[in-house]
Enzyme design. Structure first.
Site, PDB file in Angstrom:
ATOM      1  N   GLU A 468     -79.763  75.588  17.491  1.00 39.67           N
ATOM      2  CA  GLU A 468     -78.730  74.303  17.108  1.00 39.67           C
ATOM      3  C   GLU A 468     -77.527  74.803  16.351  1.00 39.67           C
ATOM      4  O   GLU A 468     -76.504  74.326  16.578  1.00 39.67           O
ATOM      5  CB  GLU A 468     -79.330  73.266  16.732  1.00 39.67           C
ATOM      6  CG  GLU A 468     -80.343  72.740  17.788  1.00 39.67           C
ATOM      7  CD  GLU A 468     -79.765  72.678  19.166  1.00 39.67           C
ATOM      8  OE1 GLU A 468     -78.552  72.283  19.379  1.00 39.67           O
ATOM      9  OE2 GLU A 468     -80.588  72.694  20.068  1.00 39.67           O
ATOM     10  N   HIS A 471     -75.013  76.722  17.939  1.00 37.40           N
ATOM     11  CA  HIS A 471     -73.903  75.856  18.588  1.00 37.40           C
ATOM     12  C   HIS A 471     -73.009  75.284  17.611  1.00 37.40           C
ATOM     13  O   HIS A 471     -71.736  75.172  17.905  1.00 37.40           O
ATOM     14  CB  HIS A 471     -74.584  74.704  19.131  1.00 37.40           C
ATOM     15  CG  HIS A 471     -75.194  75.029  20.708  1.00 37.40           C
ATOM     16  ND1 HIS A 471     -74.443  75.543  21.697  1.00 37.40           N
ATOM     17  CD2 HIS A 471     -76.470  74.497  20.934  1.00 37.40           C
ATOM     18  CE1 HIS A 471     -75.386  75.683  22.683  1.00 37.40           C
ATOM     19  NE2 HIS A 471     -76.673  75.214  22.399  1.00 37.40           N
ATOM     20  N   HIS A 474     -70.272  77.707  16.570  1.00 35.78           N
ATOM     21  CA  HIS A 474     -69.331  77.860  17.495  1.00 35.78           C
ATOM     22  C   HIS A 474     -68.102  76.949  17.395  1.00 35.78           C
ATOM     23  O   HIS A 474     -67.001  77.175  17.756  1.00 35.78           O
ATOM     24  CB  HIS A 474     -69.978  77.750  19.000  1.00 35.78           C
ATOM     25  CG  HIS A 474     -69.169  78.667  20.063  1.00 35.78           C
ATOM     26  ND1 HIS A 474     -69.787  78.593  21.201  1.00 35.78           N
ATOM     27  CD2 HIS A 474     -68.199  79.268  19.918  1.00 35.78           C
ATOM     28  CE1 HIS A 474     -68.810  78.969  22.172  1.00 35.78           C
ATOM     29  NE2 HIS A 474     -67.699  79.868  21.310  1.00 35.78           N
TER      30      HIS A 474
END
Length: 681
Positions: A468, A471, A474
């Site tokens: 997670e 993510h 990003h």
């Protein structure tokens, strides 16, 4: 006092958010947006500064308000919040459809794209405009009036149905519980699980222990509990959630909800000229065709199934020879798999827990990220949050703050299960030159601290946290200043899992584990023998794990690709068909897995669950460059940061991958990392 949903502060003010303010805030923003969009669309000679940039501002203001409501609905669910969320969702769906079908606005964007100076815009600006024009088409702007109305109805109904599906799963999950007063019924459970069950009972003013379907409670029972009858009961309750079977049969049944969702998705796709919803789904993905996706999945299945069959044969032989079990049932798989793993590798997830306390794992995660990407992460305890368990952090580069995030790591009543990252605010630069910094929500459901003892994670949970956070990076480390393609925005869905799966690799390397693992009582690092056992066990039952994910992917994609109006596909029938072809674990007749498959019925993965495996190829191949050069090689870390994380959706993912890796991705690294090789077969 200003409504906290409407302020332009650096962070939302959760300490002042009230449900009575939420819907009125959304109403105000939608009203303002509609008025301003009318003016923006009618200008004769639109430019980036007079059309696209102001539109970004309107959408960002709306996103900043809605992200708070949506997030709180997932982590602090209540009847009042559900009502607000549902009402706002209906209004937002109507607004979104209205926007995507606004012919005048679409024509304004076409004029902008046709300008002589369009090529003078930067790469991110051009990509944002091209994506917007694509999305106008996918939103039905080209349809005649009566079909636009039909499209709008379908979108509104789909939003309501998906929300109902999610609510049904949450209600079914949180309703079932088993109160146990005799500790002998829980024989085999580790101390951490027993303590968690005792705390759950105490919180409800009960004596003894409480077993629930939340993962920190469900998983230990299925993995360690000697009580086979209890394992069966818990398994049945879990796999029949929100269905016509099981202990709550029919109460929150998602069977008709799934049927209506599939019917409307198919109708929506056909309105837009696609054969089926799977083809519509691919319009915004890396994969170019239905055949490419199915070929990819079937080829992986062909390579994996022999390994999976051998895994299952080994497990059956072990259960028969060491425990006298002639026939393994679905509720036995996790239990005997754990015993076989212990016999082979002399290690278990529970034995590793003491070395993975949350208050060591989190700083270890930050240390890995700091070394890889040259940033600093600092806790911000003065920031108000929505729950005492939640902590805010900022990310700095060269002593300058570049992003913020919240960690909400522990399971609790009223919180949706699973783990996810969601954007709170997106990085972009407004017309006045002000740069809004990205803010992320990072959510998990780990076992909370019990009786003053820290939360101890399994290694799988450590991997989930890294996933997670990948993510989150990003979203947060992007350097793009155009909202539509900043961070994860505009990234093809089957590439969006690349950074998350990529970062998982640092959970397995001795050099990075030295930063993560430390005994919660003694402070000692993970002993070398335990480290070696952990690494040796990495690919235990990798074949079974691979075909399980391929089963979900093929079920999802075929369900949407093979749907027909005349003979609508029954999700249960499709799931059985795919299982018969690929699975090695026999499921009981009462299994209703599709009824709680929120990824595809209430999330963004419809006809796209294959993205996990697709992106895993990218992630494994990207990590192989670090294997060649060193897992903390600064130049390689900088290359991944600059070519992948910082670029967001400003360029096609294949081009970004090639810029980092120097070539197109290959599947070899994934097969090697997971032990799916001819030698293993």
């Amino acid at each position: 006092m200003n409504n906290p949903l409407l302020t332009n502060e650096l962070l939302p003010r959760f300490d002042h958010v009230r449900t009575e303010h939420m819907e009125s805030a959304i109403d105000q923003i939608l009203s303002d947006n509609r008025m301003q969009i009318q003016n923006l669309a009618s200008q004769p000679d639109p430019t980036w500064d007079t059309l696209a940039q102001p539109m970004q501002g309107l959408e960002d203001r709306l996103n900043n308000a809605w992200s708070v409501i949506s997030h709180l609905n997932g982590v602090m669910n209540s009847d009042e919040l559900r009502t607000v969320y549902k009402n706002c969702l209906e209004k937002l769906t109507e607004y979104s459809t209205e926007l995507s079908q606004n012919t005048e606005l679409c024509n304004a964007y076409k004029k902008l794209a046709d300008r002589d100076d369009f090529s003078g815009l930067d790469e991110a600006q051009q990509k944002a405009i091209n994506n917007t024009l694509r999305d106008f088409h996918l939103g039905g702007v080209d349809l005649p009036p009566e079909q636009k109305t039909r499209y709008a109805d379908l979108k509104r109904e789909l939003a309501e149905l998906s929300n109902r599906f999610s609510d049904n799963v949450l209600d079914a999950t949180q309703h079932w519980q088993r109160h146990i007063t005799d500790a002998s019924e829980l024989a085999g459970l580790p101390e951490t699980a027993l303590a968690g069950a005792a705390q759950a009972a105490k919180q409800r003013d009960l004596e003894g222990y409480l077993i629930t379907l939340d993962f920190p409670s469900f998983y230990p029972v299925m993995t360690y509990c000697d009580n086979r009858a209890l394992r069966r009961d818990v398994y049945e309750a879990f796999v029949t959630r929100a269905s016509d079977m099981g202990p709550d049969a029919g109460t929150w049944d998602n069977t008709p909800v799934m049927a209506e969702i599939l019917k409307r998705r198919h109708a929506l796709a056909q309105l837009l000229g696609f054969k089926h919803y799977a083809e519509r789904s691919l319009a915004t993905k890396m994969a170019r065709s239905e055949d490419e996706v199915l070929g990819f999945l079937n080829e992986l299945a062909k390579k994996s199934k022999p390994i999976a069959e051998q895994d299952m044969a080994d497990l059956q032989a072990f259960a028969r020879e060491t425990h006298g079990v002639e026939e393994l049932e679905a509720w036995d798989i996790g239990y005997y798999s754990e015993k076989l793993s212990q016999q082979r590798y002399d290690i278990s997830p529970e034995a590793l827990r003491p070395w993975f306390p949350v208050d060591r794992v989190v700083p270890g995660l930050f240390a890995v990220v700091e070394r890889l990407f040259g940033v600093q992460i600092e806790a911000q305890p003065e920031v108000e949050t929505w729950h005492p368990d939640v902590t805010a952090y900022c990310i700095k580069r060269d002593d300058e703050t570049v992003a913020w995030f919240y960690f909400d790591l522990f399971a609790r009543q009223g919180k949706r299960g699973g783990a996810w990252m969601a954007d709170c605010r997106v990085r972009w630069r407004d017309m006045r030159g002000h740069l809004q910094l990205p803010v992320a929500f990072l959510t998990c459901n780990f076992t909370p601290p019990v009786d003053g003892k820290p939360s101890l994670l399994t290694h799988d949970e450590v991997t989930t946290l890294f996933h997670e956070f990948g993510h989150g990076l990003h979203h947060m480390l992007t350097q793009v200043e155009v909202a539509e393609v900043s961070g994860i925005n505009g990234v093809a869905w089957d590439a969006v899992e690349l950074p998350s799966q990529f970062l998982e690799n640092w959970c397995w390397d001795p050099a990075s584990l030295a930063l993560i693992a430390q005994h919660h009582e003694t402070g000692e690092p993970l002993p070398e023998d335990m480290l070696n056992k952990l690494l040796a066990a990495k690919n235990f039952q990798s074949g079974m794990q691979m075909v399980r994910q391929l089963e979900f992917s093929l079920f999802d994609f075929r369900l949407h690709a093979e749907f027909e109006d005349t003979a609508p596909t029954n999700p249960l029938d499709m799931h059985r068909q795919v299982r018969d072809e690929i699975a090695v674990v026999k499921a009981p007749a009462f299994n209703r897995f599709p009824n709680s498959f929120s990824h595809i019925f209430a999330g963004g993965y419809a006809a796209g669950y294959y993205s996990y495996k697709w992106a895993e190829v990218l992630a494994a191949d990207a990590f192989s460059l670090f294997e060649e050069r060193g897992i903390f090689d600064p130049e390689t870390g900088k290359a991944f940061l600059h070519n992948i994380l910082e670029r967001g959706g400003s360029q096609e993912p294949m081009e970004l991958f090639k810029a980092f890796r120097g070539r197109e991705p290959r599947v070899d690294a994934l097969l090697r990392h997971t032990g799916i090789t001819p030698q293993a077969a």
